[in-house]
Scaffold this motif. Structure first.
Motif, PDB file in Angstrom:
ATOM      1  N   PHE A   8       0.833  -1.207   0.000  1.00  0.00           N
ATOM      2  CA  PHE A   8       0.000   0.000   0.000  1.00  0.00           C
ATOM      3  C   PHE A   8       0.865   1.252   0.000  1.00  0.00           C
ATOM      4  N   TRP A   9       1.854   1.312   0.899  1.00  0.00           N
ATOM      5  CA  TRP A   9       2.682   2.510   1.001  1.00  0.00           C
ATOM      6  C   TRP A   9       3.560   2.701  -0.232  1.00  0.00           C
ATOM      7  N   SER A  10       3.921   1.628  -0.889  1.00  0.00           N
ATOM      8  CA  SER A  10       4.663   1.776  -2.142  1.00  0.00           C
ATOM      9  C   SER A  10       3.798   2.442  -3.204  1.00  0.00           C
ATOM     10  N   ILE A  11       2.504   2.134  -3.213  1.00  0.00           N
ATOM     11  CA  ILE A  11       1.566   2.792  -4.128  1.00  0.00           C
ATOM     12  C   ILE A  11       1.470   4.281  -3.805  1.00  0.00           C
ATOM     13  N   VAL A  12       1.340   4.592  -2.513  1.00  0.00           N
ATOM     14  CA  VAL A  12       1.203   5.992  -2.085  1.00  0.00           C
ATOM     15  C   VAL A  12       2.446   6.792  -2.440  1.00  0.00           C
ATOM     16  N   TRP A  13       3.626   6.265  -2.105  1.00  0.00           N
ATOM     17  CA  TRP A  13       4.859   7.011  -2.375  1.00  0.00           C
ATOM     18  C   TRP A  13       5.130   7.149  -3.859  1.00  0.00           C
ATOM     19  N   CYS A  14       4.750   6.131  -4.635  1.00  0.00           N
ATOM     20  CA  CYS A  14       4.887   6.222  -6.086  1.00  0.00           C
ATOM     21  C   CYS A  14       3.986   7.331  -6.635  1.00  0.00           C
ATOM     22  N   MET A  15       2.760   7.417  -6.102  1.00  0.00           N
ATOM     23  CA  MET A  15       1.830   8.470  -6.509  1.00  0.00           C
ATOM     24  C   MET A  15       2.388   9.850  -6.161  1.00  0.00           C
ATOM     25  N   TYR A  16       2.923   9.988  -4.918  1.00  0.00           N
ATOM     26  CA  TYR A  16       3.503  11.266  -4.513  1.00  0.00           C
ATOM     27  C   TYR A  16       4.691  11.638  -5.396  1.00  0.00           C
ATOM     28  N   LEU A  17       5.510  10.661  -5.744  1.00  0.00           N
ATOM     29  CA  LEU A  17       6.666  10.914  -6.595  1.00  0.00           C
ATOM     30  C   LEU A  17       6.228  11.429  -7.968  1.00  0.00           C
ATOM     31  N   ILE A  18       5.250  10.759  -8.559  1.00  0.00           N
ATOM     32  CA  ILE A  18       4.728  11.200  -9.858  1.00  0.00           C
ATOM     33  C   ILE A  18       4.128  12.597  -9.736  1.00  0.00           C
ATOM     34  N   GLY A  19       3.385  12.825  -8.646  1.00  0.00           N
ATOM     35  CA  GLY A  19       2.756  14.126  -8.431  1.00  0.00           C
ATOM     36  C   GLY A  19       3.758  15.253  -8.300  1.00  0.00           C
ATOM     37  N   VAL A  20       4.830  15.013  -7.543  1.00  0.00           N
ATOM     38  CA  VAL A  20       5.847  16.047  -7.352  1.00  0.00           C
ATOM     39  C   VAL A  20       6.591  16.324  -8.665  1.00  0.00           C
ATOM     40  N   ILE A  21       6.906  15.262  -9.421  1.00  0.00           N
ATOM     41  CA  ILE A  21       7.551  15.449 -10.726  1.00  0.00           C
ATOM     42  C   ILE A  21       6.650  16.261 -11.651  1.00  0.00           C
ATOM     43  N   ILE A  99      -2.230  16.267   2.342  1.00  0.00           N
ATOM     44  CA  ILE A  99      -2.964  15.911   3.565  1.00  0.00           C
ATOM     45  C   ILE A  99      -4.330  15.335   3.205  1.00  0.00           C
ATOM     46  N   GLY A 100      -5.010  15.964   2.250  1.00  0.00           N
ATOM     47  CA  GLY A 100      -6.323  15.489   1.835  1.00  0.00           C
ATOM     48  C   GLY A 100      -6.285  14.070   1.301  1.00  0.00           C
ATOM     49  N   ILE A 101      -5.256  13.741   0.530  1.00  0.00           N
ATOM     50  CA  ILE A 101      -5.116  12.390  -0.020  1.00  0.00           C
ATOM     51  C   ILE A 101      -4.961  11.366   1.095  1.00  0.00           C
ATOM     52  N   LEU A 102      -4.168  11.684   2.106  1.00  0.00           N
ATOM     53  CA  LEU A 102      -3.973  10.750   3.215  1.00  0.00           C
ATOM     54  C   LEU A 102      -5.297  10.452   3.925  1.00  0.00           C
ATOM     55  N   ALA A 126      -7.304   2.042  -3.616  1.00  0.00           N
ATOM     56  CA  ALA A 126      -6.159   2.934  -3.407  1.00  0.00           C
ATOM     57  C   ALA A 126      -5.340   3.065  -4.692  1.00  0.00           C
ATOM     58  N   TRP A 127      -5.141   1.972  -5.374  1.00  0.00           N
ATOM     59  CA  TRP A 127      -4.367   1.981  -6.628  1.00  0.00           C
ATOM     60  C   TRP A 127      -5.090   2.775  -7.709  1.00  0.00           C
ATOM     61  N   LEU A 128      -6.411   2.567  -7.828  1.00  0.00           N
ATOM     62  CA  LEU A 128      -7.186   3.290  -8.843  1.00  0.00           C
ATOM     63  C   LEU A 128      -7.122   4.799  -8.614  1.00  0.00           C
ATOM     64  N   PHE A 129      -7.257   5.202  -7.350  1.00  0.00           N
ATOM     65  CA  PHE A 129      -7.200   6.632  -7.057  1.00  0.00           C
ATOM     66  C   PHE A 129      -5.794   7.187  -7.289  1.00  0.00           C
ATOM     67  N   ALA A 130      -4.789   6.431  -6.867  1.00  0.00           N
ATOM     68  CA  ALA A 130      -3.409   6.914  -6.945  1.00  0.00           C
ATOM     69  C   ALA A 130      -2.992   7.233  -8.373  1.00  0.00           C
ATOM     70  N   PHE A 131      -3.460   6.428  -9.308  1.00  0.00           N
ATOM     71  CA  PHE A 131      -2.993   6.588 -10.687  1.00  0.00           C
ATOM     72  C   PHE A 131      -4.103   7.029 -11.640  1.00  0.00           C
ATOM     73  N   TRP A 132      -5.181   7.571 -11.071  1.00  0.00           N
ATOM     74  CA  TRP A 132      -6.234   8.149 -11.899  1.00  0.00           C
ATOM     75  C   TRP A 132      -5.713   9.460 -12.483  1.00  0.00           C
ATOM     76  N   PHE A 151     -10.279  19.732   3.702  1.00  0.00           N
ATOM     77  CA  PHE A 151     -11.168  19.803   4.856  1.00  0.00           C
ATOM     78  C   PHE A 151     -12.384  18.889   4.683  1.00  0.00           C
ATOM     79  N   THR A 152     -12.849  18.729   3.452  1.00  0.00           N
ATOM     80  CA  THR A 152     -13.988  17.845   3.197  1.00  0.00           C
ATOM     81  C   THR A 152     -13.638  16.406   3.536  1.00  0.00           C
ATOM     82  N   PHE A 153     -12.479  15.928   3.074  1.00  0.00           N
ATOM     83  CA  PHE A 153     -12.070  14.547   3.334  1.00  0.00           C
ATOM     84  C   PHE A 153     -11.868  14.304   4.828  1.00  0.00           C
ATOM     85  N   ILE A 154     -11.255  15.271   5.521  1.00  0.00           N
ATOM     86  CA  ILE A 154     -11.051  15.106   6.963  1.00  0.00           C
ATOM     87  C   ILE A 154     -12.389  15.075   7.685  1.00  0.00           C
ATOM     88  N   SER A 155     -13.310  15.959   7.295  1.00  0.00           N
ATOM     89  CA  SER A 155     -14.625  16.019   7.920  1.00  0.00           C
ATOM     90  C   SER A 155     -15.415  14.729   7.682  1.00  0.00           C
TER      91      SER A 155
END
Length: 202
Positions: A8-21, A99-102, A126-132, A151-155
């Motif tokens: 799971f965390w490999s999916i998340v970090w891969c998504m963050y890496l792509i997002g930052v790039i 933060i919202g993604i988490l 999680a995978w579908l959302f990460a790479f949508w 704020f919506t996701f946290i709420s």
């Protein structure tokens, strides 16, 4: 169990890496259909140091908190010689995205794994959302939508926890999670009035 979480965390970090790039390789004016309205709002605050009228720009009908914060970021960035202060606003805005993604993943985890005991469905969602592709569209944007979603996701997350506490008949947790849900929902409402739509889920 540890292997599953590592996946799971490999999916998340891969998504963050792509997002930052993607964020690094995109300018803030490339992906936003309503960018000028948001920038005009910030520029008017910088020029007048007071709240503009609702018809002074395309986005001036929105709540002003996000734009006041953006104005402050602009000034600080200018003082420390940041090349483009609007780029600094984009990066700070992106923190809300992360933060919202988490919390979105915490919602999926509560529903699919904790309640329905299916780590596979949780992992798939999680995978579908990460790479949508469209979710990366928001990474470089300057917009109040990003913090609104955060704020919506946290709420919604705390609203979901309150609902589960109600099913478990845990009075203390119901009160705690309900207060958190509505407090954070109000913060989202201050950022953008669209949060009214999410009130039934909070």
């Amino acid at each position: 169990i540890k292997k599953k979480y590592r996946l799971f965390w490999s999916i998340v970090w891969c998504m963050y890496l792509i997002g930052v790039i993607y964020l690094l390789r995109s300018e803030y004016f490339q992906r936003a259909h309503d960018l000028t309205g948001h920038l005009d709002y910030i520029k008017l605050l910088l020029r007048w140091e007071q709240m503009p009228k609702s018809d002074d720009c395309r986005q001036c009908y929105h709540s002003n908190i996000y734009y006041w914060i953006s104005e402050g970021i602009y000034k600080i960035s200018w003082w420390i010689w940041w090349a483009d202060p609007f780029d600094a606003i984009r990066w700070i805005t992106s923190v809300g995205r992360w933060i919202g993604i988490l919390f979105w993943y915490k919602i999926l985890y509560e529903i699919y794994y904790i309640r329905y005991n299916s780590f596979l469905i949780f992992l798939l969602s999680a995978w579908l959302f990460a790479f949508w592709p469209t979710q990366f569209y928001y990474w470089p944007k300057i917009t109040n939508d990003v913090w609104h979603y955060m704020f919506t996701f946290i709420s919604v997350y705390y609203g979901l926890k309150a609902r589960y506490a109600y099913q478990d008949n845990d009075t203390n947790k119901i009160k705690t999670y309900t207060k958190r849900s509505y407090s954070i929902w109000l913060m989202g409402l201050i950022i953008k009035s669209n949060s009214l739509v999410w009130l039934p889920l909070s």
